[in-house]
Enzyme design. Structure first.
Site, PDB file in Angstrom:
ATOM      1  N   HIS A  27       0.843  -1.196   0.000  1.00  0.00           N
ATOM      2  CA  HIS A  27       0.000   0.000   0.000  1.00  0.00           C
ATOM      3  C   HIS A  27       0.882   1.250   0.000  1.00  0.00           C
ATOM      4  O   HIS A  27       2.057   1.178   0.356  1.00  0.00           O
ATOM      5  CB  HIS A  27      -0.835   0.082   1.280  1.00  0.00           C
ATOM      6  CG  HIS A  27      -1.604  -1.145   1.629  1.00  0.00           C
ATOM      7  ND1 HIS A  27      -2.950  -1.263   1.375  1.00  0.00           N
ATOM      8  CD2 HIS A  27      -1.229  -2.304   2.239  1.00  0.00           C
ATOM      9  CE1 HIS A  27      -3.375  -2.446   1.816  1.00  0.00           C
ATOM     10  NE2 HIS A  27      -2.347  -3.087   2.340  1.00  0.00           N
ATOM     11  N   TYR A  28       0.311   2.396  -0.338  1.00  0.00           N
ATOM     12  CA  TYR A  28       0.919   3.662   0.066  1.00  0.00           C
ATOM     13  C   TYR A  28      -0.020   4.352   1.039  1.00  0.00           C
ATOM     14  O   TYR A  28      -1.232   4.119   1.032  1.00  0.00           O
ATOM     15  CB  TYR A  28       1.293   4.567  -1.109  1.00  0.00           C
ATOM     16  CG  TYR A  28       0.179   5.092  -1.986  1.00  0.00           C
ATOM     17  CD1 TYR A  28      -0.901   5.803  -1.464  1.00  0.00           C
ATOM     18  CD2 TYR A  28       0.233   4.930  -3.357  1.00  0.00           C
ATOM     19  CE1 TYR A  28      -1.893   6.325  -2.280  1.00  0.00           C
ATOM     20  CE2 TYR A  28      -0.748   5.437  -4.189  1.00  0.00           C
ATOM     21  CZ  TYR A  28      -1.808   6.133  -3.647  1.00  0.00           C
ATOM     22  OH  TYR A  28      -2.793   6.633  -4.467  1.00  0.00           O
TER      23      TYR A  28
ATOM     24  N   GLU B 102       2.610  -0.805   4.525  1.00  0.00           N
ATOM     25  CA  GLU B 102       2.319   0.566   4.099  1.00  0.00           C
ATOM     26  C   GLU B 102       3.628   1.294   3.804  1.00  0.00           C
ATOM     27  O   GLU B 102       4.568   1.251   4.608  1.00  0.00           O
ATOM     28  CB  GLU B 102       1.572   1.323   5.201  1.00  0.00           C
ATOM     29  CG  GLU B 102       0.149   0.847   5.463  1.00  0.00           C
ATOM     30  CD  GLU B 102      -0.868   1.492   4.540  1.00  0.00           C
ATOM     31  OE1 GLU B 102      -0.483   2.356   3.716  1.00  0.00           O
ATOM     32  OE2 GLU B 102      -2.064   1.141   4.657  1.00  0.00           O
TER      33      GLU B 102
ATOM     34  N   HIS C 106      -2.572  -3.237  -3.406  1.00  0.00           N
ATOM     35  CA  HIS C 106      -3.959  -3.038  -2.971  1.00  0.00           C
ATOM     36  C   HIS C 106      -4.878  -2.906  -4.182  1.00  0.00           C
ATOM     37  O   HIS C 106      -6.006  -3.404  -4.186  1.00  0.00           O
ATOM     38  CB  HIS C 106      -4.029  -1.776  -2.101  1.00  0.00           C
ATOM     39  CG  HIS C 106      -5.176  -1.771  -1.147  1.00  0.00           C
ATOM     40  ND1 HIS C 106      -5.457  -0.702  -0.336  1.00  0.00           N
ATOM     41  CD2 HIS C 106      -6.132  -2.698  -0.870  1.00  0.00           C
ATOM     42  CE1 HIS C 106      -6.527  -0.971   0.394  1.00  0.00           C
ATOM     43  NE2 HIS C 106      -6.949  -2.176   0.096  1.00  0.00           N
TER      44      HIS C 106
ATOM     45  N   ASP D  10      -3.531   2.115  -4.956  1.00  0.00           N
ATOM     46  CA  ASP D  10      -2.180   2.027  -4.397  1.00  0.00           C
ATOM     47  C   ASP D  10      -1.614   0.615  -4.531  1.00  0.00           C
ATOM     48  O   ASP D  10      -2.388  -0.339  -4.568  1.00  0.00           O
ATOM     49  CB  ASP D  10      -2.170   2.484  -2.935  1.00  0.00           C
ATOM     50  CG  ASP D  10      -3.123   1.703  -2.038  1.00  0.00           C
ATOM     51  OD1 ASP D  10      -4.288   1.526  -2.417  1.00  0.00           O
ATOM     52  OD2 ASP D  10      -2.702   1.270  -0.958  1.00  0.00           O
TER      53      ASP D  10
END
Length: 202
Positions: A5-6, A70, A108, A118
């Site tokens: 993810h970001y 993340e 994601h 993302d």
């Protein structure tokens, strides 16, 4: 699986505060700052709320079958070298501990294309593939656009059952983020490559 993810936030501190806020009900196992700092927020064996609604290879409860990472990034700029190096080192350990294959590393947007984009078009999937940390598609020939054949290949590869435009967007985000417009021969090359992977290993 590993799901990347970001954060979509300005900095690590803001993202960390949000991910650790119980009222927000969003979490991840790890977060990596742009300078390579790593925080572990959830034990790898525990379920984290990072994936949400979506599907990958028929699995609809992705949270219970994945480790979420993340990356601090707004989504509009490249990922920093220290961050990518830290991600690679972290992933090697996770993949060894949990016997996660490169084909089980997804974004994601791969599992939730109707909701998420993302880690986005600036994420360097090719770099991970060169390191054996993500799947690299084999060479394949281009062909004339065929929406049904494209859908069949993408679904067989693992992408969820979503509208054609969302499916095309998800495949492009992963393998051809510069792609624009309608289904093209280059997208059919991706479809042929995904079909090859499915027939050989998935």
């Amino acid at each position: 699986m590993i799901v990347l993810h970001y954060t979509g936030m300005e900095n690590a501190e803001a993202a960390l505060e949000r991910l650790c806020d119980p009222e927000v009900e969003v979490s991840a196992h790890y977060m990596i700052a742009e300078d390579g700092r790593i925080w572990q927020m959830v034990d790898e064996a525990a379920r984290a709320w990072h994936a949400g609604a979506g599907e990958w290879r028929g699995i609809t409860d992705v949270n219970s079958r994945s480790i979420g990472i993340e990356l601090v990034n707004r989504g509009d700029h490249p990922f920093a070298e220290p961050q990518m190096a830290a991600l690679e080192a972290l992933m090697r350990g996770i993949m060894a501990r949990w016997a996660i294959a490169p084909e089980d590393v997804i974004g994601h947007s791969d599992m939730a294309p109707a909701r998420k984009c993302d880690p986005g078009p600036r994420f360097d999937w090719a770099r991970l593939a060169r390191e054996g940390l993500a799947l690299a598609l084999p060479e394949a020939a281009r062909s004339e656009p065929d929406a049904e054949a494209f859908r069949s290949a993408a679904r067989g590869f693992g992408f969820p059952d979503v509208a054609d435009d969302l499916l095309l967007q998800a495949v492009r985000l992963r393998f051809r983020p510069w792609g624009r417009g309608d289904l093209a021969p280059e997208d059919m090359r991706l479809a042929a490559a995904m079909a090859q992977v499915c027939s050989s290993s998935l």
